[in-house]
Structure formats: C-alpha cells, structure tokens
Design a protein around this motif. Structure first.
Motif, PDB file in Angstrom:
ATOM      1  N   LYS A 117      21.267   4.103 -15.758  1.00 25.19           N
ATOM      2  CA  LYS A 117      21.130   4.233 -14.290  1.00 25.19           C
ATOM      3  C   LYS A 117      19.837   3.588 -13.797  1.00 25.19           C
ATOM      4  N   LEU A 118      18.777   3.752 -14.569  1.00 26.92           N
ATOM      5  CA  LEU A 118      17.470   3.152 -14.219  1.00 26.92           C
ATOM      6  C   LEU A 118      17.618   1.640 -14.040  1.00 26.92           C
ATOM      7  N   GLN A 119      18.323   1.020 -14.975  1.00 30.13           N
ATOM      8  CA  GLN A 119      18.516  -0.431 -14.923  1.00 30.13           C
ATOM      9  C   GLN A 119      19.490  -0.818 -13.820  1.00 30.13           C
ATOM     10  N   GLN A 120      20.664  -0.166 -13.825  1.00 31.16           N
ATOM     11  CA  GLN A 120      21.729  -0.573 -12.893  1.00 31.16           C
ATOM     12  C   GLN A 120      21.307  -0.432 -11.440  1.00 31.16           C
ATOM     13  N   LYS A 121      20.519   0.622 -11.155  1.00 28.93           N
ATOM     14  CA  LYS A 121      20.157   0.893  -9.754  1.00 28.93           C
ATOM     15  C   LYS A 121      18.794   0.304  -9.382  1.00 28.93           C
ATOM     16  N   ASN A 122      18.202  -0.465 -10.317  1.00 23.97           N
ATOM     17  CA  ASN A 122      16.937  -1.166 -10.050  1.00 23.97           C
ATOM     18  C   ASN A 122      15.818  -0.192  -9.651  1.00 23.97           C
ATOM     19  N   LEU A 123      15.669   0.874 -10.442  1.00 27.94           N
ATOM     20  CA  LEU A 123      14.687   1.917 -10.133  1.00 27.94           C
ATOM     21  C   LEU A 123      13.369   1.655 -10.849  1.00 27.94           C
ATOM     22  N   ASP A 124      12.303   2.267 -10.327  1.00 30.04           N
ATOM     23  CA  ASP A 124      11.013   2.237 -11.014  1.00 30.04           C
ATOM     24  C   ASP A 124      10.902   3.413 -11.983  1.00 30.04           C
ATOM     25  N   ASN A 182      10.592   2.157 -15.737  1.00 25.83           N
ATOM     26  CA  ASN A 182      11.234   0.882 -16.085  1.00 25.83           C
ATOM     27  C   ASN A 182      10.345   0.034 -16.988  1.00 25.83           C
ATOM     28  N   HIS A 183       9.178   0.594 -17.357  1.00 30.62           N
ATOM     29  CA  HIS A 183       8.318  -0.084 -18.325  1.00 30.62           C
ATOM     30  C   HIS A 183       8.393   0.574 -19.697  1.00 30.62           C
ATOM     31  N   GLY A 184       9.342   1.485 -19.857  1.00 32.08           N
ATOM     32  CA  GLY A 184       9.551   2.092 -21.164  1.00 32.08           C
ATOM     33  C   GLY A 184       8.773   3.374 -21.413  1.00 32.08           C
ATOM     34  N   GLN A 185       8.015   3.813 -20.393  1.00 37.18           N
ATOM     35  CA  GLN A 185       7.311   5.098 -20.543  1.00 37.18           C
ATOM     36  C   GLN A 185       8.316   6.244 -20.493  1.00 37.18           C
ATOM     37  N   SER A 186       8.056   7.288 -21.262  1.00 38.77           N
ATOM     38  CA  SER A 186       8.942   8.448 -21.240  1.00 38.77           C
ATOM     39  C   SER A 186       8.076   9.704 -21.333  1.00 38.77           C
ATOM     40  N   ILE A 187       8.132  10.541 -20.322  1.00 40.52           N
ATOM     41  CA  ILE A 187       7.289  11.738 -20.293  1.00 40.52           C
ATOM     42  C   ILE A 187       8.185  12.965 -20.254  1.00 40.52           C
ATOM     43  N   LEU A 205      21.835   5.081  -3.756  1.00 38.42           N
ATOM     44  CA  LEU A 205      20.665   4.614  -4.513  1.00 38.42           C
ATOM     45  C   LEU A 205      20.869   3.180  -5.006  1.00 38.42           C
ATOM     46  N   LEU A 206      22.085   2.878  -5.415  1.00 41.02           N
ATOM     47  CA  LEU A 206      22.388   1.511  -5.864  1.00 41.02           C
ATOM     48  C   LEU A 206      22.109   0.516  -4.737  1.00 41.02           C
ATOM     49  N   SER A 207      22.533   0.866  -3.525  1.00 41.29           N
ATOM     50  CA  SER A 207      22.329  -0.084  -2.425  1.00 41.29           C
ATOM     51  C   SER A 207      20.851  -0.146  -2.033  1.00 41.29           C
ATOM     52  N   LEU A 208      20.116   0.954  -2.124  1.00 43.34           N
ATOM     53  CA  LEU A 208      18.667   0.890  -1.847  1.00 43.34           C
ATOM     54  C   LEU A 208      17.998  -0.011  -2.881  1.00 43.34           C
ATOM     55  N   GLY A 209      18.402   0.144  -4.136  1.00 42.37           N
ATOM     56  CA  GLY A 209      17.823  -0.668  -5.218  1.00 42.37           C
ATOM     57  C   GLY A 209      18.027  -2.161  -4.985  1.00 42.37           C
ATOM     58  N   LYS A 210      19.176  -2.500  -4.408  1.00 44.32           N
ATOM     59  CA  LYS A 210      19.462  -3.922  -4.139  1.00 44.32           C
ATOM     60  C   LYS A 210      18.533  -4.489  -3.077  1.00 44.32           C
ATOM     61  N   ILE A 243       8.386   1.667  -4.174  1.00 43.54           N
ATOM     62  CA  ILE A 243       8.700   2.410  -5.406  1.00 43.54           C
ATOM     63  C   ILE A 243       9.961   3.233  -5.153  1.00 43.54           C
ATOM     64  N   LEU A 244      10.891   3.147  -6.091  1.00 54.51           N
ATOM     65  CA  LEU A 244      12.175   3.838  -5.939  1.00 54.51           C
ATOM     66  C   LEU A 244      12.422   4.729  -7.160  1.00 54.51           C
ATOM     67  N   VAL A 245      12.685   5.999  -6.874  1.00 51.77           N
ATOM     68  CA  VAL A 245      12.855   6.996  -7.946  1.00 51.77           C
ATOM     69  C   VAL A 245      14.218   7.671  -7.809  1.00 51.77           C
ATOM     70  N   GLY A 246      14.934   7.774  -8.909  1.00 49.26           N
ATOM     71  CA  GLY A 246      16.211   8.476  -8.907  1.00 49.26           C
ATOM     72  C   GLY A 246      16.154   9.725  -9.774  1.00 49.26           C
TER      73      GLY A 246
END
Ligand code: CTP
Length: 211
Positions: free
Chosen positions: A154-161, A186-191, A124-129, A136-139
C-alpha cells in the motif's frame, strides 16, 4: 494567519446507503484520527479534520468537516489537499457501496437477499497521484494477516511517505483506546510501537512524520 502550516486528517468510518434507513459501514471509532488532530493542533498546526460519523466531540481549535459517504469524504479531502503540508488518512473508508440507492425505504418483503456492490474511489490513492514534493502523505493500513507485507504494498501503490500498520483482528484496534502500531517509511525505516493509548501514540507518530 499567513505562515500557518496546514494539516489535513481524515477519521472515522464512511456510510454507504442502500436506502434512507440502511447502510453498510464498519466499527471505526475515529479515536486515532481525533488523537492525531489534537496532537497536531497542540504543535501549532492549522488542522482540518474530515470526519465520518463518530461520537467524539470536535477537538478544540480544530476545523472539523463532517461527511458521511466515501464520495463526500473524497470531495472534501480533494478540496483541502493542495493547501496541506501534512495529510494523514486514518479513515476507514468503505471500499464498496450498494450499486443502487433507493430513494424510498425498501419494504422488508422487498429487500433482496443479494445486495449488489460497486467499488468506491480510493481516496488515498488519488491523493498520492497528486502529491507534490513538498507534501507529506501518511496512510493507515488495516490488516488481519501478513501485516507488514500488505502495508508495504500500500505504501508503494498509494505513493505514501509513511504507513502505520494496524492489526484489526477482532475489531480490537477500531474501538479500543489503545493501539499497537508499526510505522513504515518509504525509505525503509520501520518503527514498532508497543501497545499504548492512542493519544500518546499520536504524539509519537507526529514526531516521526513531521519532525
Ligand atoms: N483508503 C482510502 N480509500 C479507500 C480505501 C482506503 O483512502 N477506498 C485509505 C485508508 O484511509 C487508509 C489506506 O487507504 O489510509 C489503507 O486502507 P486499508 O483499508 O488498509 O486498505 P485498502 O486500500 O482498502 O485495501 P484492502 O481492503 O485490500 O486491504
């Protein structure tokens, strides 16, 4: 078809072999990833499901590619990622593999008490790069403590949406038909989703990550 939207999903565990009869793995059932593949197909997406060894049948109309090791999963995900608009990694990839693979079965009196491990690639890290702005990338984060804080890293490090946070204490999420998830953007939403079956959850996740 020309205008089909591609969706790439990974599911299940990987197996990291010590010799032809022994491996390291985890209890991932693949149910969450397969439910997402079904839900994505039902929405008319062209779904490629990259699956580790599980007992589930291939969802109808889904292109399933079976893999075994983390390296195999990385190769197939890397091949299909550029064409994918929505990529979801639910796979429980083994973070390590035995340093040495023995071609012949190790006889029981020769099995070492200590097995040396080396790190596997973080797929996932390499896909994020390599993620483009139109993808759109989801982990899925598997956590047993400090769930939200760990998932946000992980959201930040792996560049996820988006990242879906699973509580895997006692393997409850791995093998159960139900799951309790929190989805963070990655916009701060939490559900926060109440505990429910993975099929219903998959539809709700797709509604949010690919409206
Ligand atoms: N993942 C991956 N390749 C790995 C490990 C994890 O692609 N070698 C992906 C998983 O499919 C998941 C996400 O990264 O979507 C988070 O996985 P998780 O196991 O929660 O975290 P790790 O990155 O392995 O970190 P840790 O083990 O420290 O929690």
């Amino acid at each position: 078809m020309k205008n089909e939207v591609h969706c790439l999903i990974s599911a299940g565990p990987t197996r990291e072999w010590l010799d032809p009869v022994r491996f390291i793995s985890n209890p991932s059932s693949g149910k969450m990833g397969y439910a997402l593949a079904n839900a994505a197909k039902a929405r008319g997406l062209k779904v490629t499901l990259v699956s580790g060894p599980v007992t589930l049948p291939c969802p109808t109309g889904v292109d399933r590619i079976l893999v075994n090791t983390a390296f195999e999963m990385q190769e197939v995900m890397g091949q299909h990622f550029p064409a994918s608009s929505l990529t979801i990694m639910t796979a429980a990839v083994c973070d390590q593999r035995p340093k040495v693979f023995h071609e012949q079965k190790i006889k029981k009196d020769k099995v070492s008490e200590i097995i040396e491990l080396v790190p596997n690639p973080d797929i996932l890290l390499s896909l994020g790069k390599h993620k483009r702005i139109d993808q759109i990338l989801v982990g899925f984060a598997a956590e047993t403590e400090n769930h939200i804080a760990h998932a946000k890293i992980k959201l930040q490090q792996k560049n996820l949406d988006w990242i879906a946070v699973n509580d895997v204490s006692g393997n409850q999420a791995f093998e159960s038909d139900d799951n309790q998830l929190t989805l963070i953007s990655n916009h701060g939403q939490s559900i926060i989703f109440e505990k429910e079956d993975k099929i219903s959850l998959a539809k709700k996740i797709l509604d949010l990550v690919y409206p």
